[in-house]
Design a protein around this motif. Structure first.
Motif, mmCIF file in Angstrom:
data_model
loop_
_atom_site.group_PDB
_atom_site.id
_atom_site.type_symbol
_atom_site.label_atom_id
_atom_site.label_comp_id
_atom_site.label_asym_id
_atom_site.label_seq_id
_atom_site.Cartn_x
_atom_site.Cartn_y
_atom_site.Cartn_z
ATOM 1 N N LEU A 1 34.631 -1.489 -18.550
ATOM 2 C CA LEU A 1 33.208 -1.456 -18.138
ATOM 3 C C LEU A 1 33.193 -1.770 -16.669
ATOM 4 N N LYS A 2 34.163 -2.221 -16.240
ATOM 5 C CA LYS A 2 34.404 -2.445 -14.749
ATOM 6 C C LYS A 2 35.146 -1.518 -14.006
ATOM 7 N N THR A 3 35.932 -0.788 -14.745
ATOM 8 C CA THR A 3 37.018 -0.033 -14.135
ATOM 9 C C THR A 3 36.474 1.586 -14.469
ATOM 10 N N TYR A 4 37.135 1.899 -15.467
ATOM 11 C CA TYR A 4 36.935 3.412 -15.774
ATOM 12 C C TYR A 4 35.743 3.968 -16.471
ATOM 13 N N VAL A 5 35.145 3.235 -17.077
ATOM 14 C CA VAL A 5 33.877 3.588 -18.028
ATOM 15 C C VAL A 5 32.704 4.225 -16.990
ATOM 16 N N PRO A 6 32.435 3.131 -15.707
ATOM 17 C CA PRO A 6 31.408 3.759 -14.727
ATOM 18 C C PRO A 6 31.497 5.103 -14.336
ATOM 19 N N TYR A 7 32.791 5.350 -13.874
ATOM 20 C CA TYR A 7 33.154 6.665 -13.135
ATOM 21 C C TYR A 7 33.051 7.914 -14.446
ATOM 22 N N PHE A 8 33.361 7.484 -15.552
ATOM 23 C CA PHE A 8 33.276 8.503 -16.559
ATOM 24 C C PHE A 8 31.690 8.858 -17.010
ATOM 25 N N LEU A 9 30.928 8.156 -16.999
ATOM 26 C CA LEU A 9 29.423 8.231 -17.205
ATOM 27 C C LEU A 9 28.893 8.583 -15.929
ATOM 28 N N LEU A 10 29.131 8.404 -14.880
ATOM 29 C CA LEU A 10 28.396 9.112 -13.750
ATOM 30 C C LEU A 10 28.469 10.726 -13.922
ATOM 31 N N SER A 11 29.399 11.140 -14.528
ATOM 32 C CA SER A 11 29.382 12.621 -14.455
ATOM 33 C C SER A 11 28.435 13.201 -15.374
ATOM 34 N N TYR A 12 27.477 12.452 -16.118
ATOM 35 C CA TYR A 12 26.467 12.834 -16.914
ATOM 36 C C TYR A 12 25.195 12.850 -16.171
ATOM 37 N N GLY A 13 25.104 12.253 -14.975
ATOM 38 C CA GLY A 13 24.100 12.172 -14.083
ATOM 39 C C GLY A 13 22.638 11.314 -14.729
ATOM 40 N N LYS A 14 21.511 12.077 -14.698
ATOM 41 C CA LYS A 14 20.360 11.638 -15.145
ATOM 42 C C LYS A 14 20.156 12.204 -16.553
ATOM 43 N N SER A 15 21.062 12.762 -17.192
ATOM 44 C CA SER A 15 20.809 13.086 -18.676
ATOM 45 C C SER A 15 21.254 11.992 -19.594
ATOM 46 N N LEU A 16 21.580 10.725 -18.979
ATOM 47 C CA LEU A 16 22.191 9.718 -19.834
ATOM 48 C C LEU A 16 21.474 8.436 -19.309
ATOM 49 N N GLU A 17 20.892 7.720 -20.151
ATOM 50 C CA GLU A 17 20.463 6.241 -19.734
ATOM 51 C C GLU A 17 21.138 4.974 -20.602
#
Length: 334
Positions: free
Chosen positions: A281-297
Motif C-alpha cells: 500500500l506504500k509502494t505499488y498499489v497507489p500508483y496502480f489505483l491512480l490510473s482509474y482516476g475518479k471512477s474509483l473511491e
C-alpha cells in the motif's frame, strides 16, 4: 511426387496392417525401390514404428497400435493448433522456428477448402504482446533443453540493470511465462534452495556436464506463483482495503494478478474487500489505483488515502516543473 507425398502414401499403404515389400510399394506408387528405402528410413527417423521382416513372407509392417492412431486433424483441431501457435509465438516460445515449420506443414498438406477455413479463422485472432528478443530466445532454448535432460547450467545473473551480476550453478526444473515475462525455476547451488529467476536478466548461460533429478510432482508454475503472490499466513502485516466504484472498473481490478488473489468479499457490483500487505500500500498499489482516476473511491484504510494524496502531489510537482521548463524554452524561442 515429392518425398513428403511419397512418405505419406507409404504410410497409408502400411496402414492396412499387412506386410508389404519394398518392391510392392514401389510398384504401387510407380517409384524406384531405392526411393522407397529412403522414405522408410525417414519415416523411422520421425518416430513411425516400422519393422522389417526378412524371408519369403517378409516385408515392412507398422508395429503396435500406431495404425489405429489418427494421422490427420479435423478442421476444428487445425484451427485450434494455428490459434495456439499465435499465442506461443507472441509469448516468445523458445521453439518458435519449429512451430512455424509445423504450422506451414499443416497448411501445406490440407485440402483447399480446409486451408481457406484455417486462414479465415487465423485472420480473426490477434495477440498483443512484447515478443522475446533473439538473445532471450536462445537462453530459453538452452534452459528448456537443460530442464528436459536434467542438466545443470552455469549462470551469471543480475537482479537489476544497475546491479552487479553473480555467478551460480542452477538445476533448471522448468521455464514459466507469466505476465509478459519468462522465468526459470530451479535449485540454486549458490543459495542452497529452489528459486526463480527472470530470463531477461541472465547475462551468461552455458550447460555443464552435471546432472540432476527434479523432485517428484514439483510444479515450477505453482512455485513461481507462491513466490510472487503475498501469503496471508506468512506476511507480517495484512490490511483490509475496501474499494467502491463502477462495476466494470472493479471487474478489471479483480482481474489483476495482485488484487485477484487477495479478494475477501464482493459486496454487490460496486464494492469489493481485499486483504493486502501493508508494504504494497506504500509502494505499488497507489500508483496502480491512480490510473482509474475518479471512477474509483477508497473507503478504507485511511493510510492508503493519505498515501494516494502524497503520490498525487509528487506527480503534480513533477509535471509542474516540466511545464515551467517548457514555458521557459518557449519564451527563449520568442
Amino acid at each position: 511426387m515429392s518425398k513428403a507425398d511419397n512418405m505419406l502414401s507409404i504410410l497409408w499403404l502400411l496402414g492396412s496392417g499387412k506386410r508389404v515389400t519394398a518392391q510392392q510399394l514401389a510398384d504401387e506408387l510407380e517409384i524406384h525401390v531405392r526411393t522407397v528405402y529412403r522414405c522408410i528410413d525417414s519415416l523411422c527417423a520421425s518416430g513411425v514404428p516400422i519393422i522389417a521382416d526378412s524371408g519369403p513372407n517378409g516385408g515392412y509392417q507398422i508395429l503396435g497400435e500406431f495404425i489405429d492412431s489418427p494421422l490427420l486433424f479435423d478442421s476444428e483441431e487445425q484451427i485450434a493448433l494455428v490459434h495456439a501457435s499465435v499465442f506461443a509465438q507472441e509469448a516468445g516460445y523458445p521453439l518458435t522456428e519449429a512451430l512455424v515449420r509445423a504450422v506451414d506443414k499443416l497448411k501445406r498438406y490440407t485440402n483447399e477448402e480446409q486451408l481457406e477455413w484455417i486462414n479465415r479463422h487465423s485472420r480473426g485472432l490477434a495477440v498483443i504482446q512484447t515478443p522475446a528478443e533473439g538473445r532471450e530466445l536462445k537462453l530459453l532454448q538452452c534452459l528448456e533443453e537443460a530442464a528436459a535432460h536434467g542438466e545443470s547450467v552455469n549462470m551469471d545473473y543480475a537482479k537489476g540493470p544497475d546491479l552487479a551480476s553473480s555467478h551460480r550453478v542452477l538445476d533448471p526444473y522448468g521455464i514459466v511465462h507469466w505476465k509478459g515475462n519468462w522465468y526459470v525455476v530451479g535449485f540454486c547451488h549458490l543459495r542452497g534452495e529452489i528459486r526463480s529467476f527472470r530470463v531477461d536478466r541472465i547475462l551468461y548461460l552455458k550447460a555443464t556436464n552435471l546432472n540432476f533429478e527434479r523432485p517428484a510432482a514439483f510444479s515450477p508454475k505453482d512455485f513461481l506463483l507462491r513466490s510472487l503472490l503475498p501469503n496471508p499466513l506468512e506476511a507480517e502485516t495484512q490490511v483490509i482495503v475496501r474499494l467502491q466504484g463502477h462495476e466494470h472498473v472493479l471487474n478489471e481490478i479483480c482481474k489483476h494478478w495482485l488484487f485477484g488473489h487477495s479478494i475477501i468479499e464482493r459486496r454487490g457490483p460496486s464494492e469489493v474487500l481485499f486483504q493486502l500487505e501493508e508494504q504494497s500500500l506504500k509502494t505499488y498499489v497507489p500508483y496502480f489505483l491512480l490510473s482509474y482516476g475518479k471512477s474509483l473511491e477508497i473507503l478504507e484504510p485511511r493510510m492508503l488515502i493519505d498515501r494516494m494524496t502524497e503520490v498525487s502531489l509528487e506527480i503534480f510537482k513533477h509535471y509542474e516543473v516540466m511545464q515551467k521548463k517548457m514555458i521557459g524554452k518557449d519564451e527563449e524561442i520568442k
